[in-house]
Write a protein that holds these residues in place. Structure first.
Motif, PDB file in Angstrom:
ATOM      1  N   PRO A  32       0.574  -1.276   0.150  1.00  0.00           N
ATOM      2  CA  PRO A  32      -0.325   0.149   0.037  1.00  0.00           C
ATOM      3  C   PRO A  32       0.496   1.274   0.434  1.00  0.00           C
ATOM      4  O   PRO A  32       2.319   1.617   0.912  1.00  0.00           O
ATOM      5  CB  PRO A  32      -0.500  -0.254   0.948  1.00  0.00           C
ATOM      6  N   LEU A  33       0.182   2.724  -0.370  1.00  0.00           N
ATOM      7  CA  LEU A  33       0.897   3.084  -0.477  1.00  0.00           C
ATOM      8  C   LEU A  33       0.350   4.192   0.711  1.00  0.00           C
ATOM      9  O   LEU A  33      -0.766   3.327   1.658  1.00  0.00           O
ATOM     10  CB  LEU A  33       0.270   4.987  -1.362  1.00  0.00           C
ATOM     11  N   VAL A  34       1.488   5.414   1.670  1.00  0.00           N
ATOM     12  CA  VAL A  34       1.153   5.914   2.758  1.00  0.00           C
ATOM     13  C   VAL A  34       0.051   7.093   2.629  1.00  0.00           C
ATOM     14  O   VAL A  34      -0.404   7.104   3.485  1.00  0.00           O
ATOM     15  CB  VAL A  34       2.242   6.676   3.345  1.00  0.00           C
ATOM     16  N   TRP A  35       0.446   7.680   1.567  1.00  0.00           N
ATOM     17  CA  TRP A  35      -0.794   8.208   1.414  1.00  0.00           C
ATOM     18  C   TRP A  35      -1.606   8.921   0.168  1.00  0.00           C
ATOM     19  O   TRP A  35      -1.275   7.593  -0.671  1.00  0.00           O
ATOM     20  CB  TRP A  35      -0.548   9.699   1.729  1.00  0.00           C
ATOM     21  N   GLU A  36      -2.521   9.239  -0.183  1.00  0.00           N
ATOM     22  CA  GLU A  36      -3.491   8.953  -1.383  1.00  0.00           C
ATOM     23  C   GLU A  36      -3.355  11.015  -1.748  1.00  0.00           C
ATOM     24  O   GLU A  36      -3.417  11.682  -1.732  1.00  0.00           O
ATOM     25  CB  GLU A  36      -4.783   8.628  -1.591  1.00  0.00           C
ATOM     26  N   SER A  37      -3.438  10.648  -3.648  1.00  0.00           N
ATOM     27  CA  SER A  37      -3.828  12.709  -4.216  1.00  0.00           C
ATOM     28  C   SER A  37      -4.949  12.741  -3.921  1.00  0.00           C
ATOM     29  O   SER A  37      -5.779  12.600  -3.254  1.00  0.00           O
ATOM     30  CB  SER A  37      -4.186  11.264  -5.790  1.00  0.00           C
ATOM     31  N   GLY A  38      -4.005  13.888  -3.474  1.00  0.00           N
ATOM     32  CA  GLY A  38      -5.346  14.572  -2.733  1.00  0.00           C
ATOM     33  C   GLY A  38      -5.365  14.714  -1.920  1.00  0.00           C
ATOM     34  O   GLY A  38      -5.918  15.991  -0.972  1.00  0.00           O
ATOM     35  N   ASP A  39      -4.545  14.497  -1.018  1.00  0.00           N
ATOM     36  CA  ASP A  39      -4.186  14.389   0.616  1.00  0.00           C
ATOM     37  C   ASP A  39      -3.595  15.714   1.092  1.00  0.00           C
ATOM     38  O   ASP A  39      -2.550  15.713  -0.234  1.00  0.00           O
ATOM     39  CB  ASP A  39      -3.419  13.053   1.304  1.00  0.00           C
ATOM     40  N   GLU A  40      -3.248  15.245   2.242  1.00  0.00           N
ATOM     41  CA  GLU A  40      -2.564  16.980   2.609  1.00  0.00           C
ATOM     42  C   GLU A  40      -1.748  16.778   4.121  1.00  0.00           C
ATOM     43  O   GLU A  40      -1.810  15.027   4.519  1.00  0.00           O
ATOM     44  CB  GLU A  40      -3.337  17.491   3.166  1.00  0.00           C
ATOM     45  N   ILE A  41      -0.808  17.264   3.918  1.00  0.00           N
ATOM     46  CA  ILE A  41       0.582  16.390   5.020  1.00  0.00           C
ATOM     47  C   ILE A  41       1.073  17.967   6.075  1.00  0.00           C
ATOM     48  O   ILE A  41       0.965  19.085   5.527  1.00  0.00           O
ATOM     49  CB  ILE A  41       1.777  15.755   4.299  1.00  0.00           C
ATOM     50  N   GLU A  42       1.232  17.466   7.378  1.00  0.00           N
ATOM     51  CA  GLU A  42       1.959  18.980   7.767  1.00  0.00           C
ATOM     52  C   GLU A  42       2.685  18.229   9.219  1.00  0.00           C
ATOM     53  O   GLU A  42       2.898  16.645   8.984  1.00  0.00           O
ATOM     54  CB  GLU A  42       0.819  19.711   8.519  1.00  0.00           C
ATOM     55  N   ALA A 205       5.428  11.806  13.770  1.00  0.00           N
ATOM     56  CA  ALA A 205       6.066  13.142  12.864  1.00  0.00           C
ATOM     57  C   ALA A 205       5.036  13.876  12.023  1.00  0.00           C
ATOM     58  O   ALA A 205       4.779  15.331  12.169  1.00  0.00           O
ATOM     59  CB  ALA A 205       7.633  13.270  13.443  1.00  0.00           C
ATOM     60  N   VAL A 206       4.942  13.539  11.118  1.00  0.00           N
ATOM     61  CA  VAL A 206       4.437  13.427  10.049  1.00  0.00           C
ATOM     62  C   VAL A 206       2.344  13.697  10.068  1.00  0.00           C
ATOM     63  O   VAL A 206       2.321  12.047   9.819  1.00  0.00           O
ATOM     64  CB  VAL A 206       4.501  13.221   8.856  1.00  0.00           C
ATOM     65  N   VAL A 207       2.151  14.836  10.102  1.00  0.00           N
ATOM     66  CA  VAL A 207       0.241  14.464   9.881  1.00  0.00           C
ATOM     67  C   VAL A 207      -0.148  14.200   8.245  1.00  0.00           C
ATOM     68  O   VAL A 207       0.546  14.988   8.020  1.00  0.00           O
ATOM     69  CB  VAL A 207       0.014  15.535  11.191  1.00  0.00           C
ATOM     70  N   LEU A 208      -0.801  12.987   8.210  1.00  0.00           N
ATOM     71  CA  LEU A 208      -1.568  12.731   6.828  1.00  0.00           C
ATOM     72  C   LEU A 208      -2.879  13.252   6.982  1.00  0.00           C
ATOM     73  O   LEU A 208      -3.311  12.736   7.985  1.00  0.00           O
ATOM     74  CB  LEU A 208      -1.701  11.856   6.587  1.00  0.00           C
ATOM     75  N   ARG A 209      -3.595  13.765   6.255  1.00  0.00           N
ATOM     76  CA  ARG A 209      -5.327  14.816   6.117  1.00  0.00           C
ATOM     77  C   ARG A 209      -5.479  14.550   5.411  1.00  0.00           C
ATOM     78  O   ARG A 209      -5.036  14.652   3.614  1.00  0.00           O
ATOM     79  CB  ARG A 209      -4.989  15.990   6.792  1.00  0.00           C
ATOM     80  N   GLY A 210      -6.863  13.434   5.042  1.00  0.00           N
ATOM     81  CA  GLY A 210      -7.425  12.447   3.907  1.00  0.00           C
ATOM     82  C   GLY A 210      -8.530  12.158   4.060  1.00  0.00           C
ATOM     83  O   GLY A 210      -8.291  12.278   5.698  1.00  0.00           O
ATOM     84  N   PRO A 211      -9.527  11.349   3.266  1.00  0.00           N
ATOM     85  CA  PRO A 211     -11.197  10.892   3.841  1.00  0.00           C
ATOM     86  C   PRO A 211     -10.486  10.170   4.424  1.00  0.00           C
ATOM     87  O   PRO A 211     -11.092   9.109   5.419  1.00  0.00           O
ATOM     88  CB  PRO A 211     -11.045  10.038   2.647  1.00  0.00           C
ATOM     89  N   TYR A 212      -8.968   9.309   4.067  1.00  0.00           N
ATOM     90  CA  TYR A 212      -8.649   7.836   4.955  1.00  0.00           C
ATOM     91  C   TYR A 212      -7.424   7.426   5.905  1.00  0.00           C
ATOM     92  O   TYR A 212      -7.323   6.721   6.383  1.00  0.00           O
ATOM     93  CB  TYR A 212      -8.283   6.950   3.643  1.00  0.00           C
ATOM     94  N   HIS A 213      -7.639   8.472   6.594  1.00  0.00           N
ATOM     95  CA  HIS A 213      -6.803   8.809   7.678  1.00  0.00           C
ATOM     96  C   HIS A 213      -7.081   9.583   9.088  1.00  0.00           C
ATOM     97  O   HIS A 213      -8.363  10.507   9.057  1.00  0.00           O
ATOM     98  CB  HIS A 213      -6.112  10.275   7.563  1.00  0.00           C
ATOM     99  N   ASP A 214      -7.476   8.712   9.848  1.00  0.00           N
ATOM    100  CA  ASP A 214      -7.915   8.758  11.222  1.00  0.00           C
ATOM    101  C   ASP A 214      -7.219  10.421  11.443  1.00  0.00           C
ATOM    102  O   ASP A 214      -5.939  10.769  11.471  1.00  0.00           O
ATOM    103  CB  ASP A 214      -7.468   7.580  12.111  1.00  0.00           C
ATOM    104  N   GLU A 215      -7.163  10.225  12.886  1.00  0.00           N
ATOM    105  CA  GLU A 215      -6.706  11.539  13.697  1.00  0.00           C
ATOM    106  C   GLU A 215      -5.634  11.143  14.186  1.00  0.00           C
ATOM    107  O   GLU A 215      -4.858   9.977  13.822  1.00  0.00           O
ATOM    108  CB  GLU A 215      -7.438  12.334  14.851  1.00  0.00           C
ATOM    109  N   PRO A 216      -4.144  12.297  14.122  1.00  0.00           N
ATOM    110  CA  PRO A 216      -2.937  11.686  14.192  1.00  0.00           C
ATOM    111  C   PRO A 216      -2.397  10.983  15.802  1.00  0.00           C
ATOM    112  O   PRO A 216      -2.961  10.990  16.902  1.00  0.00           O
ATOM    113  CB  PRO A 216      -2.380  13.027  14.466  1.00  0.00           C
ATOM    114  N   PRO A 217      -1.981   9.569  15.644  1.00  0.00           N
ATOM    115  CA  PRO A 217      -1.984   8.831  16.765  1.00  0.00           C
ATOM    116  C   PRO A 217      -1.071   9.298  17.982  1.00  0.00           C
ATOM    117  O   PRO A 217      -0.119  10.405  17.643  1.00  0.00           O
ATOM    118  CB  PRO A 217      -1.432   7.777  16.151  1.00  0.00           C
TER     119      PRO A 217
END
Length: 226
Positions: A32-42, A205-217
């Motif tokens: 699997p990929l770590v994130w999807e196209s269209g996601d955001e990161i911080e 440390a890397v926060v992924l934002r998108g429809p398939y990501h939960d809140e940062p653990p």
């Protein structure tokens, strides 16, 4: 700073090229990929990462002989007690838990130091830079958490660069475990445990934002099972 995530396929291709350069096995095509196209990161807030580095530093000092009361005193004076996880607290105060697993956090700390620009590289073939200790809180001479933060002047990585390194370590984690299962030689001086610790820190440390990501653990909630 929240930014658009880079193209996950392009990042994955670069990660696989690095695995090939190191002559490591490549993960299966369905990996699997770590994130999807269209996601955001911080990145997590700098102060939060600095606090996690400081807590891990105290834990490592405790591993190598720091008395529990000295550890408690420094954490109290630095207002970091609330950021110590329950397993960490049990180890710091009572020496309970897997001593070796806490020692391994040396590489997680190294990874977080890279995120904040305290070390210049995170090479999967090289161990922790011995000079890093100079950039950590000097607890033995009474340097406080706030004094340390003022001394280091953290310069966090760009979130896209940190995310790319996370993807690489996601692939490296799989490859190193495969090498160890097969009894094959590693490409450098770093083993699968160290790679796993570095990935742990980057996953946190890397926060992924998108429809398939939960809140940062939380620190203890980071999932390294895949």
């Amino acid at each position: 700073m929240t930014v658009p995530a880079p193209d996950p396929q392009a990042v994955r291709e670069a990660s696989l090229e690095e695995l090939e350069r190191l002559r490591l096995p490549l993960p299966p095509s369905q990996f699997p990929l770590v994130w999807e196209s269209g996601d955001e990161i911080e990145l997590r807030p700098t102060g939060e990462i600095e606090a996690r580095i400081a807590v891990l530093h105290v834990i490592l000092a405790r591993c190598f002989g720091m008395p529990p009361q000295a550890a408690m005193s420094w954490l109290l004076g630095s207002h970091l007690v609330d950021l110590v996880t329950p397993p960490e607290w049990q180890f710091l105060m009572g020496g309970r838990g897997d001593h070796r697993s806490f020692v391994l956090h040396h590489d997680a700390l190294f990874s977080l130091a890279w995120v904040l620009g305290l070390t210049k590289q995170l090479d999967p073939t090289l161990p922790v830079d011995e000079r890093l200790v100079e950039r950590l809180p000097q607890i033995s001479v009474g340097e406080t958490f706030d004094q340390w933060r003022g001394r280091i002047l953290a310069a966090p990585q760009h979130p896209a660069d940190a995310a790319a390194l996370l993807d690489l370590h996601y692939c490296l984690d799989w490859a190193y475990l495969e090498l160890e299962k097969a009894g094959r030689a590693l490409p450098g001086l770093v083993d699968a445990n160290a790679i796993g610790q570095r990935r742990w820190a980057l996953e946190w440390a890397v926060v992924l934002r998108g429809p398939y990501h939960d809140e940062p653990p939380g620190w203890e909630e980071v999932d390294l099972s895949t």
